[in-house]
Design an enzyme around this catalytic site. Structure first.
Site, PDB file in Angstrom:
ATOM      1  CG  HIS A 177     -51.765  56.634  52.642  1.00  0.00           C
ATOM      2  ND1 HIS A 177     -50.613  56.110  52.109  1.00  0.00           N
ATOM      3  CD2 HIS A 177     -51.296  56.630  54.019  1.00  0.00           C
ATOM      4  CE1 HIS A 177     -49.706  56.168  52.656  1.00  0.00           C
ATOM      5  NE2 HIS A 177     -49.862  56.626  53.976  1.00  0.00           N
ATOM      6  CB  CYS A 178     -53.600  57.912  46.984  1.00  0.00           C
ATOM      7  SG  CYS A 178     -53.326  56.116  46.916  1.00  0.00           S
ATOM      8  CG  MET A 179     -56.018  61.933  47.008  1.00  0.00           C
ATOM      9  SD  MET A 179     -57.866  62.732  46.941  1.00  0.00           S
ATOM     10  CE  MET A 179     -58.564  62.330  48.527  1.00  0.00           C
TER      11      MET A 179
END
Length: 425
Positions: A405-407
């Protein structure tokens, strides 16, 4: 077919996403700079790139168009004749470089790079002292002299930007608009320059409505923003996002009219510590009625609902005292939701796998999500709950403290899941 920006859920079929492939900025990390640059370890670049390439290919195999941040920024700068010089000055302003002679030398280096993509990559990679013609005789200030002093000088004149592969954080697509986020740390504020220029000048993505701007004084980061549905978002009150920023964002969204479409903003107060960092490190949505959640926040979470007040421009705030599952079910208009615990009931597995982003998942469709391969306990639990998993190799990417999700920054998703049937396969 899928032009512009449109994200009104976390799990609608993902059509377009923006990534950044880790590059030479990781080679400019050193043990002395890990703390200021928000890293705990130095990833092995070649393996991190292989893992990231596998991540991107998995997305393509799911029918997702993969865009890259550096390519988009280069396209934006090429599209506007005056943008390149303004970009360099803005980047220098955020670089922390104080010496007048050093700033002049860095600007000359940037101006010598003809290819715009190479210029963008250099700004991400950082600038080493041995790339510049600096000597003590050229020093125009004490700051310049310290850069050239053999005892006090650093090998780096401008630090790298290693966190940029976490594209979720610097700006967030909400509906058809964006929140251009104001990052907490100095090193990450430089990332915002790339988003600002891309969203201002890119032929396809420039000109979107802005729900927040990086010039705002209060900090907010994209990992704290979850688009839960067509008319509702969640925002974390966290180590990186302040209540005052949520006040401002909520006001603009709630009174933003049909382009926004937001009726309610839920603010989730989570512990302010590095292991939690953002809201999406403690829970993400994996299906129409299911979330993966770090059990460490259950029972300690404080949640507030913000909605339009009775007077134009006013916002009503109320504290919610129900459990997280009840609050999320109500927010999504469902009878109930499932909270799937990261690490299950094993206290060691839950904190270990949350640290390695077991709660940080990216849905490509309802019930079909990308996860880090290394979180075996959580992945087994998700599979037994009927969630289809696409496992990303993650020995090196996870060292940056961020998951799938962060990437990723979703640019376009199909309509909210309650308007669709569940997609499998």
């Amino acid at each position: 077919m899928y032009e512009g920006l449109n994200v009104r859920s976390e799990i609608g079929r993902l059509r377009k996403v923006m990534l950044y492939r880790p590059g030479n900025e990781l080679l400019n990390l050193s043990p002395d700079t890990l703390g200021p640059l928000l890293f705990d370890d130095i990833p092995f670049l070649e393996e991190a790139q292989r893992e990231h390439d596998a991540f991107a290919q998995m997305l393509r195999d799911e029918g997702v168009e993969v865009l890259y941040l550096d390519e988009l920024v280069a396209e934006a700068l090429d599209a506007a004749p005056s943008a390149r010089g303004a970009f360099c000055e803005r980047w220098l302003d955020e670089s922390g470089l104080c010496g007048r002679a050093a700033r002049r030398a860095v600007r000359e280096l940037l101006d010598s790079i003809d290819d715009t993509r190479a210029l963008v990559d250099k700004c991400i990679e950082g600038v080493r002292a041995d790339e510049l013609d600096l000597s003590s005789s050229q020093a125009a200030s004490l700051a310049d002299l310290m850069l050239t002093d053999g005892n006090a000088g650093s090998p780096l004149v401008v630090d790298p930007i290693p966190n940029i592969y976490f594209t979720r954080d610097t700006f967030s697509v909400i509906g058809e608009g964006v929140s251009i986020n104001s990052m907490l740390s100095r090193t990450r504020r430089r990332e915002g320059v790339f988003g600002e220029f891309m969203l201002r000048y890119h032929p396809e993505y420039g000109g979107a409505p802005q729900w927040y701007t990086s010039s705002q004084p209060h900090n907010i980061e994209g990992g704290d923003i979850l688009v839960l549905g067509a008319d509702v978002i969640g925002v974390g009150i966290s180590e990186r996002t302040s209540p005052a920023a949520i006040d401002e964002l909520a006001h603009r969204l709630l009174w933003g009219g049909p382009v926004s479409g937001i009726e309610r903003v839920y603010a989730f107060s989570i512990p302010h510590k590095r292991s939690f960092m953002h809201l999406d490190t403690v829970f993400t949505q994996v299906d129409v009625d299911a979330f993966t959640v770090h059990p460490g926040i259950l029972g300690t979470l404080h949640v507030f609902e913000l909605s339009r007040g009775g007077r134009p421009g006013s916002v009503r705030i109320r504290r919610l005292d129900d459990t997280l599952d009840v609050i999320l079910a109500r927010a999504l208009g469902l009878d109930a939701v499932r909270l799937i615990k990261c690490g299950g009931d094993d206290p060691i597995a839950s904190v270990r796998e949350q640290w390695n982003d077991g709660s940080n998942t990216l849905a490509v469709a309802p019930g079909r999500v990308l996860v880090y391969q290394r979180n075996a306990v959580t992945n087994d639990i998700l599979a037994r709950e009927g969630i289809e998993l696409l496992e990303i190799p993650s020995a090196e990417l996870s060292r940056g403290r961020g998951g799938p999700h962060c990437m990723s920054m979703a640019f376009w998703r199909d309509p909210p899941p309650r308007m669709m049937t569940k997609v499998t396969g």
